[in-house]
Design a protein around this motif. Sequence first.
Motif, PDB file in Angstrom:
ATOM      1  N   ASP A   1       0.833  -1.206   0.000  1.00  0.00           N
ATOM      2  CA  ASP A   1       0.000   0.000   0.000  1.00  0.00           C
ATOM      3  C   ASP A   1       0.868   1.257   0.000  1.00  0.00           C
ATOM      4  OD1 ASP A   1      -2.605  -1.381   0.464  1.00  0.00           O
ATOM      5  OD2 ASP A   1      -1.561  -2.032   2.277  1.00  0.00           O
ATOM      6  N   THR A   2       2.029   1.145   0.663  1.00  0.00           N
ATOM      7  CA  THR A   2       2.858   2.344   0.882  1.00  0.00           C
ATOM      8  C   THR A   2       4.337   1.976   0.841  1.00  0.00           C
ATOM      9  OG1 THR A   2       1.140   3.265   2.299  1.00  0.00           O
ATOM     10  CG2 THR A   2       3.343   4.198   2.561  1.00  0.00           C
ATOM     11  N   ILE A   3       5.130   2.859   0.232  1.00  0.00           N
ATOM     12  CA  ILE A   3       6.591   2.736   0.333  1.00  0.00           C
ATOM     13  C   ILE A   3       7.089   3.864   1.215  1.00  0.00           C
ATOM     14  CG2 ILE A   3       8.785   2.946  -0.903  1.00  0.00           C
ATOM     15  CD1 ILE A   3       7.574   1.585  -3.285  1.00  0.00           C
ATOM     16  N   PHE A   4       7.858   3.504   2.231  1.00  0.00           N
ATOM     17  CA  PHE A   4       8.537   4.511   3.041  1.00  0.00           C
ATOM     18  C   PHE A   4      10.023   4.403   2.711  1.00  0.00           C
ATOM     19  CE2 PHE A   4      11.036   5.815   6.685  1.00  0.00           C
ATOM     20  CZ  PHE A   4      10.516   7.073   6.920  1.00  0.00           C
ATOM     21  N   ALA A   5      10.679   5.519   2.421  1.00  0.00           N
ATOM     22  CA  ALA A   5      12.102   5.460   2.068  1.00  0.00           C
ATOM     23  C   ALA A   5      12.922   6.432   2.888  1.00  0.00           C
ATOM     24  CB  ALA A   5      12.274   5.756   0.582  1.00  0.00           C
ATOM     25  N   ASP A   6      14.013   5.911   3.432  1.00  0.00           N
ATOM     26  CA  ASP A   6      14.946   6.726   4.217  1.00  0.00           C
ATOM     27  C   ASP A   6      16.352   6.178   3.972  1.00  0.00           C
ATOM     28  OD1 ASP A   6      16.089   8.416   6.089  1.00  0.00           O
ATOM     29  OD2 ASP A   6      15.463   7.238   7.826  1.00  0.00           O
ATOM     30  N   VAL A   7      16.761   6.130   2.689  1.00  0.00           N
ATOM     31  CA  VAL A   7      18.066   5.552   2.384  1.00  0.00           C
ATOM     32  C   VAL A   7      19.194   6.588   2.391  1.00  0.00           C
ATOM     33  CG1 VAL A   7      17.351   3.469   1.122  1.00  0.00           C
ATOM     34  CG2 VAL A   7      17.562   5.619  -0.099  1.00  0.00           C
ATOM     35  N   ALA A   8      18.831   7.866   2.460  1.00  0.00           N
ATOM     36  CA  ALA A   8      19.838   8.941   2.511  1.00  0.00           C
ATOM     37  C   ALA A   8      20.855   8.817   1.377  1.00  0.00           C
ATOM     38  CB  ALA A   8      20.529   8.949   3.875  1.00  0.00           C
ATOM     39  N   GLN A   9      20.376   8.592   0.166  1.00  0.00           N
ATOM     40  CA  GLN A   9      21.250   8.470  -1.005  1.00  0.00           C
ATOM     41  C   GLN A   9      20.852   9.527  -2.028  1.00  0.00           C
ATOM     42  OE1 GLN A   9      23.757   6.529  -1.331  1.00  0.00           O
ATOM     43  NE2 GLN A   9      23.453   4.698  -0.085  1.00  0.00           N
ATOM     44  N   PRO A  10      21.825  10.022  -2.818  1.00  0.00           N
ATOM     45  CA  PRO A  10      21.481  11.039  -3.815  1.00  0.00           C
ATOM     46  C   PRO A  10      20.516  10.517  -4.887  1.00  0.00           C
ATOM     47  CG  PRO A  10      23.851  10.542  -3.849  1.00  0.00           C
ATOM     48  CD  PRO A  10      23.270   9.763  -2.722  1.00  0.00           C
ATOM     49  N   ASP A  11      20.506   9.189  -5.122  1.00  0.00           N
ATOM     50  CA  ASP A  11      19.603   8.652  -6.154  1.00  0.00           C
ATOM     51  C   ASP A  11      18.341   8.056  -5.531  1.00  0.00           C
ATOM     52  OD1 ASP A  11      21.012   6.575  -4.976  1.00  0.00           O
ATOM     53  OD2 ASP A  11      21.178   5.396  -6.813  1.00  0.00           O
ATOM     54  N   GLN A  12      17.939   8.618  -4.393  1.00  0.00           N
ATOM     55  CA  GLN A  12      16.790   8.047  -3.682  1.00  0.00           C
ATOM     56  C   GLN A  12      15.500   8.051  -4.520  1.00  0.00           C
ATOM     57  OE1 GLN A  12      15.514   7.601   0.461  1.00  0.00           O
ATOM     58  NE2 GLN A  12      15.070   9.760   0.276  1.00  0.00           N
ATOM     59  N   ALA A  13      15.258   9.132  -5.265  1.00  0.00           N
ATOM     60  CA  ALA A  13      14.027   9.204  -6.059  1.00  0.00           C
ATOM     61  C   ALA A  13      13.984   8.044  -7.052  1.00  0.00           C
ATOM     62  CB  ALA A  13      13.944  10.540  -6.796  1.00  0.00           C
ATOM     63  N   ARG A  14      15.140   7.773  -7.651  1.00  0.00           N
ATOM     64  CA  ARG A  14      15.216   6.658  -8.621  1.00  0.00           C
ATOM     65  C   ARG A  14      14.971   5.316  -7.917  1.00  0.00           C
ATOM     66  NH1 ARG A  14      19.713   4.318  -9.454  1.00  0.00           N
ATOM     67  NH2 ARG A  14      19.449   2.488 -10.753  1.00  0.00           N
ATOM     68  N   ILE A  15      15.546   5.170  -6.727  1.00  0.00           N
ATOM     69  CA  ILE A  15      15.382   3.922  -5.955  1.00  0.00           C
ATOM     70  C   ILE A  15      13.906   3.705  -5.631  1.00  0.00           C
ATOM     71  CG2 ILE A  15      15.873   2.835  -3.711  1.00  0.00           C
ATOM     72  CD1 ILE A  15      18.665   4.101  -3.804  1.00  0.00           C
ATOM     73  N   VAL A  16      13.223   4.771  -5.226  1.00  0.00           N
ATOM     74  CA  VAL A  16      11.797   4.652  -4.878  1.00  0.00           C
ATOM     75  C   VAL A  16      10.992   4.312  -6.125  1.00  0.00           C
ATOM     76  CG1 VAL A  16       9.768   5.904  -4.045  1.00  0.00           C
ATOM     77  CG2 VAL A  16      11.957   6.159  -2.875  1.00  0.00           C
ATOM     78  N   SER A  17      11.327   4.974  -7.227  1.00  0.00           N
ATOM     79  CA  SER A  17      10.595   4.742  -8.466  1.00  0.00           C
ATOM     80  C   SER A  17      10.744   3.284  -8.927  1.00  0.00           C
ATOM     81  CB  SER A  17      11.111   5.723  -9.512  1.00  0.00           C
ATOM     82  OG  SER A  17      10.759   5.291 -10.765  1.00  0.00           O
ATOM     83  N   LEU A  18      11.961   2.761  -8.856  1.00  0.00           N
ATOM     84  CA  LEU A  18      12.205   1.358  -9.244  1.00  0.00           C
ATOM     85  C   LEU A  18      11.366   0.408  -8.392  1.00  0.00           C
ATOM     86  CD1 LEU A  18      16.083   0.993  -9.583  1.00  0.00           C
ATOM     87  CD2 LEU A  18      14.362   0.441 -11.311  1.00  0.00           C
ATOM     88  N   ASN A  19      11.360   0.647  -7.088  1.00  0.00           N
ATOM     89  CA  ASN A  19      10.611  -0.226  -6.175  1.00  0.00           C
ATOM     90  C   ASN A  19       9.106  -0.075  -6.375  1.00  0.00           C
ATOM     91  OD1 ASN A  19      12.337  -1.777  -3.935  1.00  0.00           O
ATOM     92  ND2 ASN A  19      13.434   0.060  -4.605  1.00  0.00           N
ATOM     93  N   ALA A  20       8.679   1.158  -6.700  1.00  0.00           N
ATOM     94  CA  ALA A  20       7.250   1.387  -6.943  1.00  0.00           C
ATOM     95  C   ALA A  20       6.802   0.574  -8.159  1.00  0.00           C
ATOM     96  CB  ALA A  20       6.987   2.869  -7.147  1.00  0.00           C
ATOM     97  N   GLN A  21       7.655   0.551  -9.198  1.00  0.00           N
ATOM     98  CA  GLN A  21       7.277  -0.199 -10.409  1.00  0.00           C
ATOM     99  C   GLN A  21       7.060  -1.680 -10.105  1.00  0.00           C
ATOM    100  OE1 GLN A  21      10.137   0.701 -13.573  1.00  0.00           O
ATOM    101  NE2 GLN A  21      10.128   2.791 -12.812  1.00  0.00           N
ATOM    102  N   TYR A  22       7.841  -2.214  -9.190  1.00  0.00           N
ATOM    103  CA  TYR A  22       7.687  -3.631  -8.831  1.00  0.00           C
ATOM    104  C   TYR A  22       6.544  -3.882  -7.842  1.00  0.00           C
ATOM    105  CZ  TYR A  22      11.925  -5.584 -10.928  1.00  0.00           C
ATOM    106  OH  TYR A  22      12.861  -6.044 -11.808  1.00  0.00           O
ATOM    107  N   PHE A  23       6.457  -3.020  -6.806  1.00  0.00           N
ATOM    108  CA  PHE A  23       5.667  -3.433  -5.639  1.00  0.00           C
ATOM    109  C   PHE A  23       4.517  -2.511  -5.220  1.00  0.00           C
ATOM    110  CE2 PHE A  23      10.212  -4.667  -4.798  1.00  0.00           C
ATOM    111  CZ  PHE A  23      10.069  -6.011  -5.109  1.00  0.00           C
ATOM    112  N   LEU A  24       4.481  -1.278  -5.728  1.00  0.00           N
ATOM    113  CA  LEU A  24       3.470  -0.339  -5.207  1.00  0.00           C
ATOM    114  C   LEU A  24       2.203  -0.400  -6.058  1.00  0.00           C
ATOM    115  CD1 LEU A  24       2.874   1.770  -3.036  1.00  0.00           C
ATOM    116  CD2 LEU A  24       3.915   3.510  -4.505  1.00  0.00           C
ATOM    117  N   LYS A  25       1.087  -0.622  -5.388  1.00  0.00           N
ATOM    118  CA  LYS A  25      -0.149  -0.723  -6.167  1.00  0.00           C
ATOM    119  C   LYS A  25      -0.516   0.660  -6.739  1.00  0.00           C
ATOM    120  CE  LYS A  25      -3.389  -0.129  -2.372  1.00  0.00           C
ATOM    121  NZ  LYS A  25      -4.234  -0.754  -1.375  1.00  0.00           N
TER     122      LYS A  25
END
Length: 283
Positions: A196-220
């Motif tokens: 239902d929700t992705i929470f991200a706190d990776v403190a990386q400069p490419d965090q937006a990309r990381i969230v987007s990749l994970n959203a494509q796989y797992f976020l409804k």
Amino acid sequence: MNMNSIYRFQPEGVKTECRFREDLASVMLHVYGGGSTPRGRGGRGGRGRGGGGFKGGKTVVIEPHRHEGVFIARGKEDALVTLNLVPGSEGENGEKIEYRVWNPFRSKLAAAILGGVDQIHMPPGSKVLYLGAASGTTVSHVADVVGPEGLVYAVEFSHRSGRDLINVAKKRTNIIPIIEDARHPHKYRMLVGMVDTIFADVAQPDQARIVSLNAQYFLKNGGHFVISIKANSTAQPEAVFASEVKKLIADKLKPQEQITLEPYERDHAVVVGVYRPPPKKAT
Ligand SMILES: C[S@@+](CC[C@H](N)C(=O)[O-])C[C@H]1O[C@@H](n2cnc3c(N)ncnc32)[C@H](O)[C@@H]1O
């Protein structure tokens, strides 16, 4: 003391104000008895960032926070708390109700809640993919919030922190620890269901990309994201936040709200939004 700023991309809802003193520490607060506003003994001892312990006083009253699954302990001082999924001690009548203080100096999600964020999108029973779990401090509170019917998939790539995370998950069976790099969601796709929700706190400069990749796989579709963004030291924080928001929008992650985390964290913002929202019906 710095003031935090709140920016809503689509203004909605009413904020509740909550005071929190810097000297509240991460200690256990035991509250015995049932009912919607149980009364009990205040917490003891414990020291955390900011020093001092939770000064609950003789009587502590637990009130539900406007975010479902989150509570406020009102005593001599107020504290944000969650209902411990695995209470350690029994009350006088054998009940096991225990609230844990959630320290906003150690958790960006707690800081955002106390800062007045409008939505966290983690109601009891929901499934959350948590990126950047570290040793599981905030993850354990998210597990309390989503409760026994909910699930937290917690991703952390450091093996050292991962060991602590696994120990936290041994006690809290609604946490699934995943020791992997969040940049490679295909490596853990067999372990994670739709969330239902992705929470991200990776403190990386490419965090937006990381969230987007994970959203494509797992976020409804229509699911939500809550992202903590850390400004780097070289650019103006507002410019960093704006650039991350731009990247999110490009990847169909539509920001709805942005809040900075002062006085708990400097140069951090939390952005909350929706993924591939369903098209609005024509009226
Ligand atoms: C700021 S800390 C997270 C703190 C944690 N959210 C909490 O509140 O307790 C960032 C964490 O993200 C982890 N991390 C950074 N890049 C990562 C990646 N690509 N995949 C998985 N974890 C990552 C780091 O090892 C670190 O533990």
